[in-house]
Design an enzyme around this catalytic site. Structure first.
Site, PDB file in Angstrom:
ATOM      1  N   HIS A 336       0.842  -1.207   0.000  1.00 34.43           N
ATOM      2  CA  HIS A 336       0.000   0.000   0.000  1.00 34.43           C
ATOM      3  C   HIS A 336       0.872   1.249   0.000  1.00 34.43           C
ATOM      4  CE1 HIS A 336       0.861   0.791   4.273  1.00 34.43           C
ATOM      5  NE2 HIS A 336       0.648  -0.507   4.483  1.00 34.43           N
ATOM      6  N   CYS A 354       3.630  -4.868   6.512  1.00 31.94           N
ATOM      7  CA  CYS A 354       3.166  -4.606   5.150  1.00 31.94           C
ATOM      8  C   CYS A 354       4.324  -4.159   4.261  1.00 31.94           C
ATOM      9  CB  CYS A 354       2.068  -3.542   5.155  1.00 31.94           C
ATOM     10  SG  CYS A 354       0.501  -4.105   5.865  1.00 31.94           S
TER      11      CYS A 354
END
Length: 412
Positions: A336, A354
């Site tokens: 992201h 992440c």
């Protein structure tokens, strides 16, 4: 012929067909040969008349009038001294049951389990070697279902009829499955061109029983895959039956494989084997390292709230409207946009697991990948993603994957 459910032992319906044959007689010969039974062939040749074929007979199991018949593995039509020529099976509403005869024509079985608590009427025909037919009729009622199971599945309609080369077919059950072989026998996958693959049982990230199908290697782009779960009437064990049949068809897209190298802190995107982008990243820091191994894109969304409490990390973060989020694991791994880490991309890993990118680079990855595309994470310190955590199926070696099929070593 299906196995796995107890067969009814009594009351088989057998209908024989007796045939007669006539041979033409002839006048007595002066040479003393008996008349009849021998005919002279042309040009002095000769041969005996062909004897009549044995009469055909049909056996329908279960017996006519049977009650509480198991829905799977019991109902068959068998022919002796002939072949099954047709079988018509209908329920009370006139809906037909699909089925097929064996290669030798001796046995007919339904394509899928029968429905629970349903009366079926059977009209079957068989023919002997001379083409003479016999007909048998029967009716029976299947067992009612006191308990039922349901299941979720992927890919679904949201995938738009296409899937990436790493895509898997996944079926997750809402109740434990005791008789996994009975369930797996009612699952099918057909691919064009033919591709070696197998179902394999695993435990989902949320603890439910799950069975996934994947090929030995990534799908070849352009492959057309049709799958079916004929689980209405299938018995999962302990008197629990399925109520729904599901399935679909998808076509495999171009190969998209993104490789996140945690040593170089860069992610490359390859299309059909050719690198098209190299993007700097900042992945999980020392306290929260990123899973390694093969991940498969589950879904993606541009704008998602991320709360660390939902993935068991306490109050580490609570971020709103995170852009260009690509979902990679059920435990909460995403790639992201992470503009708050500007200056760290390609230099320092500082996320909670992440794969963070600049907003512009995150959009490039987001616009490139879709469901079933592959993200391989290499040269990291964390263990590989578990097979039930999202679609970590590719982190299981092929031999083990096949062994975890309930039908391993059996004809599927």
């Amino acid at each position: 012929m299906r196995t796995g459910a107890a067969r009814l032992a009594a009351g088989l319906l057998v209908v024989p067909l007796f045939l007669t044959a006539c041979s033409s007689g002839g006048d007595s010969k002066s040479d003393g040969k008996p008349s009849g039974g021998v005919s002279e062939g042309p040009a002095g040749g000769g041969g005996k008349n062909k004897p009549p074929a044995a009469p055909a007979a049909l056996t329908i199991t279960p017996a006519d009038g049977a009650k509480s018949v198991e829905t799977d593995g019991v109902f068959t039509v068998n022919a002796t001294s002939g072949k099954v020529s047709s079988v018509v099976v209908t329920d009370a509403d006139g809906k037909a049951v699909e089925g097929a005869a064996s290669a030798d024509g001796a046995t007919w079985t339904p394509k899928a389990p029968l429905a629970n608590g349903t009366k079926y009427t059977v009209v079957a025909k068989a023919a002997n070697a001379d083409g003479a037919e016999v007909t048998a009729n029967s009716s029976f009622t299947t067992v009612s279902a006191a308990k039922t199971f349901d299941y979720a599945y992927k890919p679904d309609d949201q995938d738009g009829g296409t899937l990436g080369v790493g895509g898997v077919i996944s079926i997750k059950f809402d109740k434990p499955v005791k008789d996994k072989a009975a369930i797996e026998r009612n699952l099918s996958v057909v691919s064009e061109p033919a591709t070696e693959g197998s179902w394999s049982w695993l435990t989902d990230h949320d603890g439910n029983d799950r069975v996934d199908y994947r090929p030995k290697e990534y799908w070849k782009p352009g492959t057309k895959v049709t799958w079916a779960a004929n689980l209405a009437g299938a018995k999962s064990g302990d008197g629990t039956y399925g109520t729904k049949n599901r399935g679909g068809t998808f076509t495999v897209r171009d190969s998209i494989v993104a490789t996140a190298d945690l040593a170089t802190k860069h992610l490359t995107i390859a299309r059909n084997g050719q690198v098209v982008n190299t993007l700097p990243i900042s992945a999980g820091g020392p306290s929260y390292p990123t899973w390694t191994g093969v991940m498969v894109v589950m879904d993606k969304v541009d704008g998602i709230d991320m709360d660390s409490e939902t993935v068991g990390l306490g109050d580490a973060y609570n971020m709103k409207n995170v852009r260009y989020a690509v979902h990679l694991s059920a435990s909460g791994t995403y790639s992201h946009a992470a503009p708050w880490n500007a200056g760290k991309f390609g230099k320092v890993h500082d996320s909670h697991g992440c794969i963070g990118l600049s907003t512009a680079d995150a959009k490039i990855l987001f616009d490139t990948v879709n469901s079933g595309d592959v993200v391989e994470v290499i040269n990291g310190t964390e263990k590989q993603l578990a097979p039930g955590n999202g679609f970590g199926d590719w982190n299981v070696d092929w031999e083990t994957w096949v062994k975890n099929s309930a039908l391993a070593g059996a004809a599927q």
